[in-house]
Motif scaffolding. Structure first.
Motif, PDB file in Angstrom:
ATOM      1  N   ALA A 169       2.257   1.728  -3.461  1.00  0.00           N
ATOM      2  CA  ALA A 169       1.225   2.148  -4.411  1.00  0.00           C
ATOM      3  C   ALA A 169       0.959   3.647  -4.312  1.00  0.00           C
ATOM      4  O   ALA A 169       0.687   4.310  -5.320  1.00  0.00           O
ATOM      5  N   LYS A 170       1.051   4.203  -3.108  1.00  0.00           N
ATOM      6  CA  LYS A 170       0.818   5.634  -2.924  1.00  0.00           C
ATOM      7  C   LYS A 170       1.918   6.475  -3.553  1.00  0.00           C
ATOM      8  O   LYS A 170       1.709   7.643  -3.884  1.00  0.00           O
ATOM      9  N   ARG A 171       3.106   5.894  -3.716  1.00  0.00           N
ATOM     10  CA  ARG A 171       4.236   6.646  -4.271  1.00  0.00           C
ATOM     11  C   ARG A 171       4.198   6.712  -5.793  1.00  0.00           C
ATOM     12  O   ARG A 171       4.932   7.482  -6.397  1.00  0.00           O
ATOM     13  N   LYS A 172       3.364   5.872  -6.413  1.00  0.00           N
ATOM     14  CA  LYS A 172       3.315   5.842  -7.879  1.00  0.00           C
ATOM     15  C   LYS A 172       2.468   6.992  -8.415  1.00  0.00           C
ATOM     16  O   LYS A 172       1.547   7.459  -7.787  1.00  0.00           O
ATOM     17  N   GLY A 184       0.813  -1.210   0.000  1.00  0.00           N
ATOM     18  CA  GLY A 184       0.000   0.000   0.000  1.00  0.00           C
ATOM     19  C   GLY A 184       0.843   1.255   0.000  1.00  0.00           C
ATOM     20  O   GLY A 184       0.523   2.243  -0.674  1.00  0.00           O
ATOM     21  N   PHE A 185       1.932   1.234   0.741  1.00  0.00           N
ATOM     22  CA  PHE A 185       2.836   2.384   0.785  1.00  0.00           C
ATOM     23  C   PHE A 185       3.459   2.636  -0.583  1.00  0.00           C
ATOM     24  O   PHE A 185       3.537   3.777  -1.056  1.00  0.00           O
TER      25      PHE A 185
END
Length: 253
Positions: A250-253, A247-248
């Motif tokens: 994915a947030k950076r993409k 999840g972490f």
């Protein structure tokens, strides 16, 4: 309304234990102590419970021990009151479950002792903490001589115990006795919100944090580093860890 000295309310991952002697400001007597030990014993054995809430009915969390019993049968206090409470406190402290105290009004003597052994503490803005034992020519019980120096440092703990000053909620938060202070009329709602937040934390991670924090004041740095490494290694093996990492990222993409 129940006349039991302790009421229990189960809601999902939460268990709410409420001291229920409001007419006596929830002063602990032997019946309440035994009821508390029984409830805690069952709670720590229930894997579905993640958070235990401790609160008091009426205008006070707990104003200490029951003076009527102190007067009527002082010899009964060590074995029929202190001992079952001590057993319950040790069970709560050693459990992986998080213990959230929710306090209001006078929190004195044994009430202060019990509040301070909770993992987290939320207080109404009308809360007043008081050591109170010296007013009865007593030395303290239920772990207060263990908790106070760890939370306040030795000098401040001695001052609280010997000088007798009450501590208001905002001062208690500044000193580190309380995590959050809320308006009295919002205490129940904010307690439930916080309990639900705690219940959704990754189980192994929160349990490991509790154990590590408890051990930190008694271990040297090398032992603590080793314990942290072991706990982290166990967390890595849990599905929650991999989900959180994904999840972490994915947030950076």
């Amino acid at each position: 309304m129940s006349d039991a000295p302790l009421t229990l309310e189960r809601s999902g991952k939460l268990l709410h234990l409420q001291f229920n002697r409001p007419a006596s400001l929830n002063a602990i007597d032997s019946a309440m102590a035994e009821a508390f030990l029984g409830a805690v014993t069952e709670a720590v054995a229930d894997d579905a419970i993640r958070v235990i809430i401790l609160s008091g009915a009426g205008r006070s969390f707990m104003a200490g021990g029951d003076i009527a019993q102190f007067s009527r049968d002082p010899g009964s206090i060590p074995d029929s009151l202190i001992e079952p409470m001590n057993k319950a406190i040790l069970l709560l402290s050693g459990s992986d479950k998080l213990v959230l105290g929710s306090v209001q009004g006078p929190v004195a003597g044994a009430g202060m002792s019990l509040a301070l052994v909770c993992d987290l503490l939320i207080a109404a803005d009308n809360t007043r903490f008081s050591f109170a034992y010296t007013a009865l020519a007593a030395s303290g019980d239920l772990g207060i001589s263990w908790s106070l120096p760890r939370l306040l440092g030795l000098r401040n703990a001695m001052g609280v115990a010997l000088l007798g000053d009450s501590i208001k909620a905002d001062e208690a938060q500044r000193l580190g006795l309380v995590n959050r202070v809320v308006a009295a009329e919002q205490l129940a709602e904010q307690t439930l919100n916080l309990a639900n937040q705690l219940a959704e934390l990754p189980a192994l991670a929160s349990a490991s944090i509790k154990r590590l924090m408890q051990a930190a004041v008694q271990q040297d740095l090398g032992s603590q580093l080793a314990a942290e490494k072991q706990a982290f290694s166990q967390c890595i093996e849990q599905p929650e860890f991999h989900t959180a990492v994904a999840g972490f990222l994915a947030k950076r993409k």
